[in-house]
Design an enzyme around this catalytic site. Structure first.
Site, PDB file in Angstrom:
ATOM      1  N   GLN A  59      33.417 -14.803 -48.800  1.00 37.71           N
ATOM      2  CA  GLN A  59      34.096 -16.000 -48.316  1.00 37.71           C
ATOM      3  C   GLN A  59      33.499 -17.223 -48.994  1.00 37.71           C
ATOM      4  O   GLN A  59      32.342 -17.206 -49.438  1.00 37.71           O
ATOM      5  CB  GLN A  59      33.972 -16.140 -46.788  1.00 37.71           C
ATOM      6  CG  GLN A  59      34.787 -15.131 -45.996  1.00 37.71           C
ATOM      7  CD  GLN A  59      34.484 -15.180 -44.516  1.00 37.71           C
ATOM      8  OE1 GLN A  59      33.346 -15.331 -44.102  1.00 37.71           O
ATOM      9  NE2 GLN A  59      35.518 -15.029 -43.690  1.00 37.71           N
ATOM     10  N   ASN A  77      38.747 -17.392 -46.612  1.00 39.11           N
ATOM     11  CA  ASN A  77      38.792 -16.016 -47.115  1.00 39.11           C
ATOM     12  C   ASN A  77      39.157 -15.999 -48.592  1.00 39.11           C
ATOM     13  O   ASN A  77      39.648 -16.987 -49.149  1.00 39.11           O
ATOM     14  CB  ASN A  77      39.807 -15.190 -46.323  1.00 39.11           C
ATOM     15  CG  ASN A  77      39.235 -14.642 -45.032  1.00 39.11           C
ATOM     16  OD1 ASN A  77      38.040 -14.752 -44.768  1.00 39.11           O
ATOM     17  ND2 ASN A  77      40.082 -14.055 -44.212  1.00 39.11           N
ATOM     18  N   CYS A  86      33.272 -16.804 -38.234  1.00 37.30           N
ATOM     19  CA  CYS A  86      32.573 -15.715 -38.920  1.00 37.30           C
ATOM     20  C   CYS A  86      31.107 -15.858 -38.540  1.00 37.30           C
ATOM     21  O   CYS A  86      30.458 -16.849 -38.889  1.00 37.30           O
ATOM     22  CB  CYS A  86      32.742 -15.789 -40.431  1.00 37.30           C
ATOM     23  SG  CYS A  86      31.731 -14.563 -41.320  1.00 37.30           S
ATOM     24  N   ASN A  88      28.312 -14.183 -39.427  1.00 39.21           N
ATOM     25  CA  ASN A  88      27.348 -14.168 -40.518  1.00 39.21           C
ATOM     26  C   ASN A  88      27.389 -15.472 -41.306  1.00 39.21           C
ATOM     27  O   ASN A  88      26.348 -16.002 -41.711  1.00 39.21           O
ATOM     28  CB  ASN A  88      27.619 -12.981 -41.448  1.00 39.21           C
ATOM     29  CG  ASN A  88      27.338 -11.648 -40.789  1.00 39.21           C
ATOM     30  OD1 ASN A  88      26.464 -11.528 -39.947  1.00 39.21           O
ATOM     31  ND2 ASN A  88      28.099 -10.631 -41.161  1.00 39.21           N
ATOM     32  N   ASN A 167      38.822 -15.583 -34.367  1.00 39.47           N
ATOM     33  CA  ASN A 167      39.618 -14.767 -35.279  1.00 39.47           C
ATOM     34  C   ASN A 167      39.978 -13.475 -34.535  1.00 39.47           C
ATOM     35  O   ASN A 167      39.350 -13.117 -33.545  1.00 39.47           O
ATOM     36  CB  ASN A 167      38.880 -14.499 -36.606  1.00 39.47           C
ATOM     37  CG  ASN A 167      37.533 -13.828 -36.404  1.00 39.47           C
ATOM     38  OD1 ASN A 167      37.129 -13.509 -35.304  1.00 39.47           O
ATOM     39  ND2 ASN A 167      36.822 -13.609 -37.497  1.00 39.47           N
ATOM     40  N   ARG A 219      40.105  -8.604 -42.652  1.00 41.65           N
ATOM     41  CA  ARG A 219      41.183  -9.254 -43.387  1.00 41.65           C
ATOM     42  C   ARG A 219      40.608  -9.901 -44.651  1.00 41.65           C
ATOM     43  O   ARG A 219      39.501 -10.463 -44.595  1.00 41.65           O
ATOM     44  CB  ARG A 219      41.856 -10.345 -42.536  1.00 41.65           C
ATOM     45  CG  ARG A 219      42.553  -9.878 -41.301  1.00 41.65           C
ATOM     46  CD  ARG A 219      43.258 -11.026 -40.569  1.00 41.65           C
ATOM     47  NE  ARG A 219      42.372 -12.134 -40.236  1.00 41.65           N
ATOM     48  CZ  ARG A 219      42.782 -13.273 -39.674  1.00 41.65           C
ATOM     49  NH1 ARG A 219      44.054 -13.441 -39.375  1.00 41.65           N
ATOM     50  NH2 ARG A 219      41.928 -14.231 -39.402  1.00 41.65           N
ATOM     51  N   CYS A 227      29.706  -7.490 -39.948  1.00 39.25           N
ATOM     52  CA  CYS A 227      30.646  -8.487 -39.436  1.00 39.25           C
ATOM     53  C   CYS A 227      30.113  -8.982 -38.099  1.00 39.25           C
ATOM     54  O   CYS A 227      30.079  -8.218 -37.122  1.00 39.25           O
ATOM     55  CB  CYS A 227      32.041  -7.888 -39.273  1.00 39.25           C
ATOM     56  SG  CYS A 227      33.252  -9.031 -38.562  1.00 39.25           S
ATOM     57  N   THR A 229      31.269 -11.450 -35.947  1.00 30.93           N
ATOM     58  CA  THR A 229      32.242 -11.552 -34.860  1.00 30.93           C
ATOM     59  C   THR A 229      32.705 -10.173 -34.425  1.00 30.93           C
ATOM     60  O   THR A 229      32.960  -9.926 -33.240  1.00 30.93           O
ATOM     61  CB  THR A 229      33.451 -12.403 -35.277  1.00 30.93           C
ATOM     62  OG1 THR A 229      34.037 -11.866 -36.486  1.00 30.93           O
ATOM     63  CG2 THR A 229      33.057 -13.852 -35.507  1.00 30.93           C
TER      64      THR A 229
END
Length: 290
Positions: A59, A77, A86, A88, A167, A219, A227, A229
């Protein structure tokens, strides 16, 4: 003695500065847009994030001025889509800003709201990720469904739990996660007509009352090492099913682990590591500002 950068006469040194960091091998290219706005096109984002022809990253992050927090964090993204959250990425941006200011706390305005971040240890950050919801209209979904037990079956994946944390995610519980082809199983879910804007797909295996294993297919179609989230919503989904305890839960992913704790009010605290990779400057043709 002042050293002249090698090949300084060949490559321009006045392009947009960037820092590359990663949270559990989830890589981010971070741009400071506070003094000079930065608004790259979707094609430019794709080029910058492409490891073959650009810097390489999952990202692109742009830090901007904010009237509501210490800074605003925009998360882009590789397809140019801006996402609200996000974990991280938030940890990495927060660590960078705390280092810059010499503080142990910072607030970041994101699409998921204002997130409070604190230094948990050396190169480790805790983020208040906000509340996880299961409102089908938040995603959005194409129709009203039971988000705690989705009417969705793709091969061995069924009874998914849909969650929103800035998200969209859907979590499925599986056995023997390391033996599964996660991308092949998750791809049909990501593009299922129920999710008009696609969805992040998590496959989780409960290993104990405070321990889980997780792999997320994100996505627009990336199998990342971690990840943040996804870890948060997986813990919440496991609690809803009575599979883990209410206290802190350690979530193991391919690149490492985070700890997730969900309070009685539904607020979620995630703690995990960050790492600095390198810094540099983007080519001049990446310097679109509006």
């Amino acid at each position: 003695m002042t050293m002249t950068p090698p090949w300084s006469g060949i490559f321009p040194d006045d392009g947009r500065p960037f820092v590359k960091m990663h949270g559990l091998r989830n890589h981010f290219i971070i741009i400071d847009g506070r003094a000079a706005p930065y608004a790259p096109s979707a094609a430019q984002i794709a080029r910058i994030c492409d490891v073959q022809i650009g810097v390489g990253g999952d990202q692109l992050l742009v830090i901007e001025q904010s009237a509501r927090a210490d800074a605003r964090l925009r998360i882009l993204n590789i397809d140019g889509r801006e996402v609200g959250a996000c974990g991280n990425a938030t940890r990495c941006a927060a660590w960078l800003l705390m280092e810059e200011a010499g503080t142990d706390a910072v607030t970041l305005q994101t699409g998921a709201g204002v997130l409070a971040c604190t230094r948990a240890a050396a190169l480790e950050v805790s983020v208040q990720m906000g509340r996880i919801t299961h409102d089908w209209e938040a995603f959005p979904l194409t129709r009203a469904v039971d988000t705690a037990d989705l009417p969705l079956v793709h091969g061995p994946l069924s009874r998914g739990i849909a969650s929103w944390i800035g998200n969209p995610h859907v979590t499925f519980f599986v056995r023997d996660l390391p033996t599964l082809d996660v991308a092949a199983l998750a791809r049909p879910v990501l593009t299922d007509p129920l999710f008009p804007d696609q969805v992040n797909v998590g496959l989780a295996e409960v290993l104990g009352p405070a321990l889980m294993r997780l792999q997320v297919y994100e996505r627009p179609g990336i199998l990342t090492g971690a990840c943040g989230t996804g870890a948060c919503v997986a813990v919440r989904a496991a609690q809803m099913r009575g599979l883990v305890d209410k206290g802190p839960v350690r979530v193991q992913m391919g690149a490492g682990a985070v700890t997730v704790e969900i309070g009685e009010d539904g607020r979620t605290l995630m703690t995990g590591p960050v790492a600095y990779s390198f810094r540099g400057r983007l080519p001049r043709d990446m310097e679109r500002t509006a």
